[in-house]
Design a protein around this motif. Structure first.
Motif, short mmCIF file in Angstrom:
data_model
loop_
_atom_site.label_atom_id
_atom_site.label_comp_id
_atom_site.label_asym_id
_atom_site.label_seq_id
_atom_site.Cartn_x
_atom_site.Cartn_y
_atom_site.Cartn_z
N LYS A 103 -40.49 112.29 37.82
CA LYS A 103 -41.59 112.36 38.78
C LYS A 103 -42.79 112.99 38.10
CE LYS A 103 -42.95 114.17 43.29
NZ LYS A 103 -42.55 114.94 44.50
N ARG A 104 -43.95 112.33 38.21
CA ARG A 104 -45.16 112.88 37.60
C ARG A 104 -45.52 114.21 38.27
NH1 ARG A 104 -49.12 111.41 34.26
NH2 ARG A 104 -48.32 109.29 34.04
N GLY A 105 -45.67 115.25 37.45
CA GLY A 105 -46.00 116.57 37.96
C GLY A 105 -44.82 117.31 38.55
N GLY A 106 -43.62 116.73 38.42
CA GLY A 106 -42.42 117.35 38.99
C GLY A 106 -41.77 118.35 38.04
N LYS A 107 -40.58 118.80 38.43
CA LYS A 107 -39.87 119.82 37.66
C LYS A 107 -39.46 119.35 36.27
CE LYS A 107 -36.78 120.20 40.89
NZ LYS A 107 -35.58 120.60 41.66
N PHE A 108 -39.32 118.04 36.09
CA PHE A 108 -38.81 117.51 34.84
C PHE A 108 -39.89 116.81 34.01
CE2 PHE A 108 -35.58 117.50 38.16
CZ PHE A 108 -34.64 118.37 37.61
N ILE A 157 -31.36 99.90 41.54
CA ILE A 157 -32.60 100.44 40.96
C ILE A 157 -33.36 101.23 42.02
CG2 ILE A 157 -34.83 99.83 39.95
CD1 ILE A 157 -32.65 99.33 38.00
N ALA A 158 -33.34 100.76 43.26
CA ALA A 158 -34.02 101.46 44.35
C ALA A 158 -33.48 102.88 44.50
CB ALA A 158 -33.88 100.68 45.66
N ALA A 159 -32.16 103.04 44.34
CA ALA A 159 -31.55 104.37 44.45
C ALA A 159 -32.01 105.27 43.30
CB ALA A 159 -30.03 104.26 44.46
N LEU A 160 -32.12 104.70 42.10
CA LEU A 160 -32.61 105.48 40.96
C LEU A 160 -34.05 105.94 41.19
CD1 LEU A 160 -31.32 103.39 37.88
CD2 LEU A 160 -30.23 105.34 38.99
N ARG A 161 -34.87 105.04 41.68
CA ARG A 161 -36.27 105.39 41.92
C ARG A 161 -36.39 106.46 43.00
NH1 ARG A 161 -39.01 99.51 42.47
NH2 ARG A 161 -40.96 100.65 42.60
N ALA A 162 -35.59 106.35 44.05
CA ALA A 162 -35.63 107.35 45.13
C ALA A 162 -35.19 108.71 44.60
CB ALA A 162 -34.74 106.90 46.28
N PHE A 163 -34.17 108.72 43.75
CA PHE A 163 -33.66 109.95 43.16
C PHE A 163 -34.76 110.66 42.37
CE2 PHE A 163 -31.67 112.14 39.54
CZ PHE A 163 -30.67 112.89 40.15
N ARG A 165 -38.14 110.02 42.47
CA ARG A 165 -39.29 110.33 43.32
C ARG A 165 -39.08 111.62 44.11
NH1 ARG A 165 -40.09 104.34 45.93
NH2 ARG A 165 -41.42 103.42 44.32
N SER A 166 -37.82 111.88 44.46
CA SER A 166 -37.49 113.11 45.20
C SER A 166 -37.39 114.32 44.29
CB SER A 166 -36.16 112.92 45.96
OG SER A 166 -36.25 111.86 46.87
N ASP A 167 -37.63 114.10 42.99
CA ASP A 167 -37.60 115.17 41.98
C ASP A 167 -36.23 115.83 41.88
OD1 ASP A 167 -38.91 116.40 39.90
OD2 ASP A 167 -39.80 118.00 41.13
N ILE A 182 -45.47 103.88 37.65
CA ILE A 182 -46.21 104.58 36.60
C ILE A 182 -47.70 104.32 36.74
CG2 ILE A 182 -46.61 104.65 34.10
CD1 ILE A 182 -43.60 104.10 33.76
N GLU A 183 -48.05 103.08 37.08
CA GLU A 183 -49.46 102.71 37.21
C GLU A 183 -50.15 103.47 38.33
OE1 GLU A 183 -51.80 98.56 37.84
OE2 GLU A 183 -50.01 98.48 36.59
N VAL A 184 -49.45 103.65 39.45
CA VAL A 184 -50.06 104.36 40.58
C VAL A 184 -49.92 105.88 40.46
CG1 VAL A 184 -49.70 102.42 42.13
CG2 VAL A 184 -47.98 104.22 42.03
N GLY A 185 -49.21 106.34 39.43
CA GLY A 185 -49.12 107.77 39.18
C GLY A 185 -48.00 108.49 39.88
N THR A 186 -47.03 107.76 40.43
CA THR A 186 -45.89 108.39 41.10
C THR A 186 -44.86 108.88 40.09
OG1 THR A 186 -46.17 106.85 42.94
CG2 THR A 186 -44.12 108.09 42.87
#
Length: 232
Positions: A103-108, A157-163, A165-167, A182-186
């Motif tokens: 996650k952009r700006g997240g813990k990781f 893949i949707a589950a990976l993205r949700a994981f 995005r939730s940081d 990545i393009e929208v900055g999420t």
């Protein structure tokens, strides 16, 4: 029965050719990570040129996709990390590698590259072994001597993205799979500080020796030419 079905399909294709592709049907087996790319990069333009061609998308694991093509349940396959198979004819291929998705700006999120030793502590969501990505990760663990802290395994893949995005942690995927995020900055892609890490190939393939209907014959070069996964 398979031979008769193939001959009937060939006849339908010839009739489609006589009608200047006014109709036709194509079945494509592809991974979930390719659906957005296929829809935006290929399907939109192809459907404008051939509005009466219908499509069947079979979404599943890499193993499922290769079986679908080999067993003539799909005309065309698109997958990452397929195993060599004498019954498959690879018509287009591109080298791609895995990156850490966070996650952009997240813990990781961090500016430096991820070290192999960090995978033991980073909570990671990964695809099952039946997927090319999962097989590449397993190979990397053996060849580079690290163990991924896999807190979730999935075929989605949707589950990976949700994981991510939730940081809750990271995942390992080719960058093109989450290009929109990545393009929208999420989300953000981080490289791994290991030479040749996660190398694999995106392959566009058909069954060796199969007579494809005209619509499939026209779709293949459109996919090879326009897919982001194959062209960067």
């Amino acid at each position: 029965a398979k031979r008769q079905s193939g001959e009937m399909e060939a006849l339908r294709s010839q009739l489609d050719a006589l009608s200047d592709m006014e109709r036709g049907a194509v079945s494509v087996a592809l991974g979930e990570g390719f659906v957005g790319d296929f829809s935006q990069s290929v399907l939109a333009k192809f459907s404008q040129a051939y509005p009466n061609v219908t499509f069947s998308l079979d979404v599943g694991s890499t193993d499922h996709m290769t079986e679908a093509v080999v067993e003539d349940r799909a005309h065309i396959g698109l997958a990452f990390g397929i195993a060599p198979n004498a019954r498959l004819n690879v018509v287009a291929q591109a080298d791609r590698h895995l990156v850490v998705i966070c996650k952009r700006g997240g813990k990781f999120d961090a500016s430096d590259k991820v070290q192999a030793s960090e995978f033991a502590d980073l909570p990671c969501a990964v695809l099952n072994k039946g997927y090319g990505v999962g097989a590449v990760i397993a190979d990397m663990e053996v060849s580079h001597g690290f163990r991924t802290r896999a807190v979730m395994e999935t075929g989605s893949i949707a589950a990976l993205r949700a994981f991510v995005r939730s940081d809750l942690g990271i995942t390992l995927l080719p960058e093109f799979v989450v290009a929109e995020d990545i393009e929208v900055g999420t989300l953000r892609a981080r490289e791994v500080a290991v030479s040749n890490f996660g190398r694999g190939k995106v392959s566009l393939f058909v069954r060796q020796g199969r007579r494809l209907p005209l619509a499939a014959q026209k779709l293949i070069p459109a996919m090879a030419r326009s897919l982001v996964a194959l062209n960067g």
